[in-house]
Design a protein around this motif. Structure first.
Motif, PDB file in Angstrom:
ATOM      1  N   LEU A 215       0.712  -1.188  -0.041  1.00 40.54           N
ATOM      2  CA  LEU A 215      -0.044  -0.108   0.121  1.00 40.54           C
ATOM      3  C   LEU A 215       0.897   1.165   0.196  1.00 40.54           C
ATOM      4  CD1 LEU A 215      -2.614  -1.147   2.771  1.00 40.54           C
ATOM      5  CD2 LEU A 215      -2.682  -1.470   0.340  1.00 40.54           C
ATOM      6  N   GLY A 216       0.547   2.050  -0.891  1.00 40.44           N
ATOM      7  CA  GLY A 216       1.401   3.439  -1.091  1.00 40.44           C
ATOM      8  C   GLY A 216       0.607   4.549  -0.787  1.00 40.44           C
ATOM      9  N   ASP A 217       1.100   5.444   0.126  1.00 36.85           N
ATOM     10  CA  ASP A 217       0.190   6.730   0.364  1.00 36.85           C
ATOM     11  C   ASP A 217       1.381   7.844   0.346  1.00 36.85           C
ATOM     12  OD1 ASP A 217       1.696   6.342   2.767  1.00 36.85           O
ATOM     13  OD2 ASP A 217      -0.187   6.888   4.053  1.00 36.85           O
ATOM     14  N   ARG A 218       2.516   7.763  -0.407  1.00 35.36           N
ATOM     15  CA  ARG A 218       3.659   8.676  -0.390  1.00 35.36           C
ATOM     16  C   ARG A 218       4.043   8.949   0.949  1.00 35.36           C
ATOM     17  NH1 ARG A 218       6.122   8.861  -5.105  1.00 35.36           N
ATOM     18  NH2 ARG A 218       6.977  10.715  -4.426  1.00 35.36           N
ATOM     19  N   PHE A 219       3.910   8.025   1.795  1.00 36.21           N
ATOM     20  CA  PHE A 219       4.698   8.120   3.224  1.00 36.21           C
ATOM     21  C   PHE A 219       3.992   9.077   4.020  1.00 36.21           C
ATOM     22  CE2 PHE A 219       8.482   6.747   0.735  1.00 36.21           C
ATOM     23  CZ  PHE A 219       8.823   5.599   1.581  1.00 36.21           C
ATOM     24  N   GLY A 220       2.491   8.824   3.876  1.00 32.27           N
ATOM     25  CA  GLY A 220       1.530   9.811   4.480  1.00 32.27           C
ATOM     26  C   GLY A 220       1.019  11.005   3.802  1.00 32.27           C
ATOM     27  N   ALA A 221       1.615  11.434   2.593  1.00 35.63           N
ATOM     28  CA  ALA A 221       1.226  12.672   2.038  1.00 35.63           C
ATOM     29  C   ALA A 221      -0.213  12.524   1.256  1.00 35.63           C
ATOM     30  CB  ALA A 221       2.353  13.245   1.289  1.00 35.63           C
ATOM     31  N   ALA A 222      -0.366  11.435   0.724  1.00 35.48           N
ATOM     32  CA  ALA A 222      -1.430  11.400  -0.297  1.00 35.48           C
ATOM     33  C   ALA A 222      -2.746  11.072   0.093  1.00 35.48           C
ATOM     34  CB  ALA A 222      -1.124  10.419  -1.382  1.00 35.48           C
ATOM     35  N   CYS A 223      -2.901  10.618   1.364  1.00 38.06           N
ATOM     36  CA  CYS A 223      -4.121  10.275   1.756  1.00 38.06           C
ATOM     37  C   CYS A 223      -4.518  10.236   3.359  1.00 38.06           C
ATOM     38  CB  CYS A 223      -4.610   9.138   1.455  1.00 38.06           C
ATOM     39  SG  CYS A 223      -3.871   7.553   1.951  1.00 38.06           S
ATOM     40  N   ALA A 224      -5.535  10.348   3.891  1.00 40.58           N
ATOM     41  CA  ALA A 224      -5.623  10.346   5.298  1.00 40.58           C
ATOM     42  C   ALA A 224      -5.217   9.117   6.083  1.00 40.58           C
ATOM     43  CB  ALA A 224      -7.157  10.498   5.670  1.00 40.58           C
ATOM     44  N   PRO A 225      -4.679   9.095   7.421  1.00 41.37           N
ATOM     45  CA  PRO A 225      -4.219   7.882   7.789  1.00 41.37           C
ATOM     46  C   PRO A 225      -5.058   6.550   8.096  1.00 41.37           C
ATOM     47  CG  PRO A 225      -3.273   9.746   9.088  1.00 41.37           C
ATOM     48  CD  PRO A 225      -4.253  10.174   7.944  1.00 41.37           C
ATOM     49  N   ARG A 226      -6.409   7.032   8.188  1.00 45.56           N
ATOM     50  CA  ARG A 226      -7.441   6.033   8.127  1.00 45.56           C
ATOM     51  C   ARG A 226      -7.752   5.139   7.148  1.00 45.56           C
ATOM     52  NH1 ARG A 226     -10.792   3.929  12.509  1.00 45.56           N
ATOM     53  NH2 ARG A 226     -12.162   2.819  11.463  1.00 45.56           N
ATOM     54  N   VAL A 227      -7.471   5.802   5.921  1.00 51.27           N
ATOM     55  CA  VAL A 227      -7.555   4.958   4.594  1.00 51.27           C
ATOM     56  C   VAL A 227      -6.603   3.962   4.522  1.00 51.27           C
ATOM     57  CG1 VAL A 227      -7.290   5.210   2.017  1.00 51.27           C
ATOM     58  CG2 VAL A 227      -8.202   7.322   3.497  1.00 51.27           C
ATOM     59  N   ILE A 228      -5.330   4.205   4.798  1.00 49.88           N
ATOM     60  CA  ILE A 228      -4.386   3.100   4.582  1.00 49.88           C
ATOM     61  C   ILE A 228      -4.379   2.155   5.775  1.00 49.88           C
ATOM     62  CG2 ILE A 228      -2.437   4.406   5.777  1.00 49.88           C
ATOM     63  CD1 ILE A 228      -0.508   3.126   3.554  1.00 49.88           C
ATOM     64  N   ASP A 229      -4.732   2.743   7.098  1.00 53.84           N
ATOM     65  CA  ASP A 229      -4.861   1.903   8.148  1.00 53.84           C
ATOM     66  C   ASP A 229      -6.040   0.744   7.922  1.00 53.84           C
ATOM     67  OD1 ASP A 229      -2.896   3.385   9.441  1.00 53.84           O
ATOM     68  OD2 ASP A 229      -4.397   4.337  10.664  1.00 53.84           O
ATOM     69  N   THR A 230      -7.079   1.328   7.378  1.00 55.03           N
ATOM     70  CA  THR A 230      -8.181   0.551   7.183  1.00 55.03           C
ATOM     71  C   THR A 230      -7.929  -0.585   5.976  1.00 55.03           C
ATOM     72  OG1 THR A 230      -9.900   2.194   7.710  1.00 55.03           O
ATOM     73  CG2 THR A 230     -10.680   0.285   6.406  1.00 55.03           C
ATOM     74  N   ALA A 231      -7.349  -0.233   5.011  1.00 52.80           N
ATOM     75  CA  ALA A 231      -6.995  -1.124   3.859  1.00 52.80           C
ATOM     76  C   ALA A 231      -5.873  -2.335   4.499  1.00 52.80           C
ATOM     77  CB  ALA A 231      -6.281  -0.296   2.732  1.00 52.80           C
ATOM     78  N   GLN A 232      -5.234  -1.857   5.071  1.00 48.53           N
ATOM     79  CA  GLN A 232      -4.070  -2.656   5.759  1.00 48.53           C
ATOM     80  C   GLN A 232      -4.902  -3.879   6.802  1.00 48.53           C
ATOM     81  OE1 GLN A 232      -0.462  -0.989   7.352  1.00 48.53           O
ATOM     82  NE2 GLN A 232       0.393  -3.216   7.896  1.00 48.53           N
ATOM     83  N   ILE A 233      -5.637  -3.321   7.524  1.00 49.25           N
ATOM     84  CA  ILE A 233      -6.206  -4.208   8.526  1.00 49.25           C
ATOM     85  C   ILE A 233      -7.262  -5.008   7.973  1.00 49.25           C
ATOM     86  CG2 ILE A 233      -7.927  -4.146  10.431  1.00 49.25           C
ATOM     87  CD1 ILE A 233      -6.609  -1.496  11.284  1.00 49.25           C
ATOM     88  N   THR A 234      -7.826  -4.449   6.919  1.00 47.32           N
ATOM     89  CA  THR A 234      -8.844  -5.394   6.184  1.00 47.32           C
ATOM     90  C   THR A 234      -8.154  -6.574   5.456  1.00 47.32           C
ATOM     91  OG1 THR A 234     -10.450  -3.571   5.927  1.00 47.32           O
ATOM     92  CG2 THR A 234     -10.799  -5.505   4.544  1.00 47.32           C
TER      93      THR A 234
END
Length: 318
Positions: A215-234
C-alpha cells in the motif's frame, strides 16, 4: 489540486504529421474506458493505468521483443480484479493501451533524449530517476530491463502517443475524480497496480520475494491515515501479508492527485502477481476469482467505514 494541461490544440499538427510520416494509424479507440456505476454510492474512484493490452501494430513492428516479453511491464488482469467496483457503486477507469507504449503514471514529458533520432524539445524532463532507469513516459525498456526498440524513434512518435493516450487518460481521470468529489464532498482515488512476485533488476529489491500487497500513500502525504490503516487491517484479516510504501510508495498519479487538503485522497495498491496469475505465461490462475472476491470485500468494507468516510471529507452519502 494542480491541473495537468489538457489543451490539445498546440499538438494537433504534431499528431497529424506523425500519422502522415508512418502511413499508419496507431489508434487504440477508445484510449480509456470509464465503467460507471448504475447507482453511485461510494466516494471512491478506481483506476487501472497499466492493464491495457491493446498493442498497436506499429509499436509491435518497431520492437525487438517478442509479444510475450513486450508485455512484461503490463499489470495484466488488474482491471478484472477490481471489476466489482461499478456494481458496488464506484467508477472504474481503465487504460486500453499498454504501459510500454505510453506510461500515464509519469509526468507528461519524462523523456530519454537518447531514444530519439531527431532530438527532443528543451521542456522535457530528461533527468528524473525513472527516465534514468529507462522507464519514462515513453519507456526505453520493459520492467525486466530488456530494450524495447530496434531503432531510434522520432519525436513526432512521442507526441502522437502523448496526445492520443496520456492526456485523454488524465482528462478522464480528473473529470471522474471531480464528478465524485462534487457528489460526495470528498473522494478517494485508488490507483490499482500489480507487481512481480520477486524484485526485478530495475527495482529497489532485486531478487527479494514480495509480500502479497504493498500500500502506497507517499509516506502519509497522499491520503488520510485512516484510509491506509483500514486497507491494511482489512487485507491482513483476510490472511494477506501487507507492507507500506516499500518498495512502492506511489507514482506520479498518487503524488499528483493525492491532495487531502483539497478533499482528494489517493492510495496506490500493488498486488503480488503470483496470487492470481502465471507470471511466465501471463494467464490467470484458478485463484484469480478468489482474489477478485477479496478485492470486492475490501471495497465494500472501506465503503462502510464511517470513520474513513469522515476522514476523506464525505459530506453526503450515495
Amino acid at each position: 489540486m494542480a491541473d495537468i494541461a489538457f489543451d490539445m490544440e498546440d499538438r494537433v499538427d504534431a499528431v497529424a504529421a506523425a500519422a502522415a510520416i508512418y502511413g499508419i494509424d496507431d489508434l487504440v479507440d477508445p484510449a480509456v474506458e470509464v465503467l460507471r456505476p448504475a447507482h453511485p454510492r461510494l466516494p471512491f474512484v478506481f483506476a487501472s493505468p497499466h492493464s491495457g493490452d491493446c498493442y498497436p501494430e506499429g509499436f509491435r513492428d518497431a520492437s525487438r521483443l517478442g509479444p510475450l516479453t513486450l508485455r512484461n511491464s503490463e499489470d495484466a488482469f488488474v482491471d478484472g480484479l477490481y471489476g466489482a467496483a461499478p456494481a458496488l457503486g464506484a467508477p472504474l477507469l481503465r487504460a486500453r493501451f499498454p504501459r510500454a507504449y505510453v506510461d500515464v503514471n509519469r509526468e507528461a514529458y519524462e523523456i530519454d533524449p537518447q531514444m530519439f533520432a531527431d532530438g527532443v524539445p528543451s521542456f522535457v524532463n530528461a533527468n528524473s530517476r525513472r527516465v534514468l532507469g529507462g522507464l519514462g513516459t515513453i519507456a526505453r525498456v520493459v520492467t525486466n530491463g530488456l530494450e524495447i526498440y530496434a531503432r531510434k524513434l522520432l519525436w513526432a512518435e512521442a507526441e502522437l502517443r502523448i496526445a492520443r493516450y496520456y492526456f485523454p487518460y488524465h482528462a478522464a481521470l480528473k473529470a471522474t475524480i471531480d464528478e465524485v468529489r462534487s457528489r460526495f464532498g470528498g473522494v478517494l482515488l485508488v490507483d490499482c497496480h500489480s507487481m512481480p512476485s520477486v524484485g526485478g533488476p530495475m527495482d529497489h529489491d532485486p531478487g527479494a520475494p514480495r509480500v502479497d500487497f504493498v500500500l502506497g500513500d507517499r509516506f502519509g502525504a497522499a491520503c488520510a491515515p485512516r484510509v491506509i490503516d483500514t486497507a491494511q487491517i482489512t487485507l491482513e484479516r483476510m490472511g494477506y501479508n501487507v507492507a507500506r510504501n516499500r518498495p512502492y510508495a506511489g507514482g506520479f498519479v498518487t503524488e499528483h492527485y493525492g491532495r487531502p487538503i483539497a478533499g482528494v485522497h489517493a492510495l496506490q495498491i500493488e498486488i503480488n502477481r503470483a496470487l492470481y496469475m502465471d507470471e511466465a505465461r501471463l494467464r490467470p490462475l484458478p485463484g484469480f476469482e478468489a482474489v477478485a472476491a477479496d478485492i470486492a470485500r475490501l471495497i465494500d468494507t472501506m465503503g462502510r467505514d464511517t470513520a474513513l468516510l469522515a476522514a476523506i471529507g464525505v459530506e453526503r452519502r450515495g
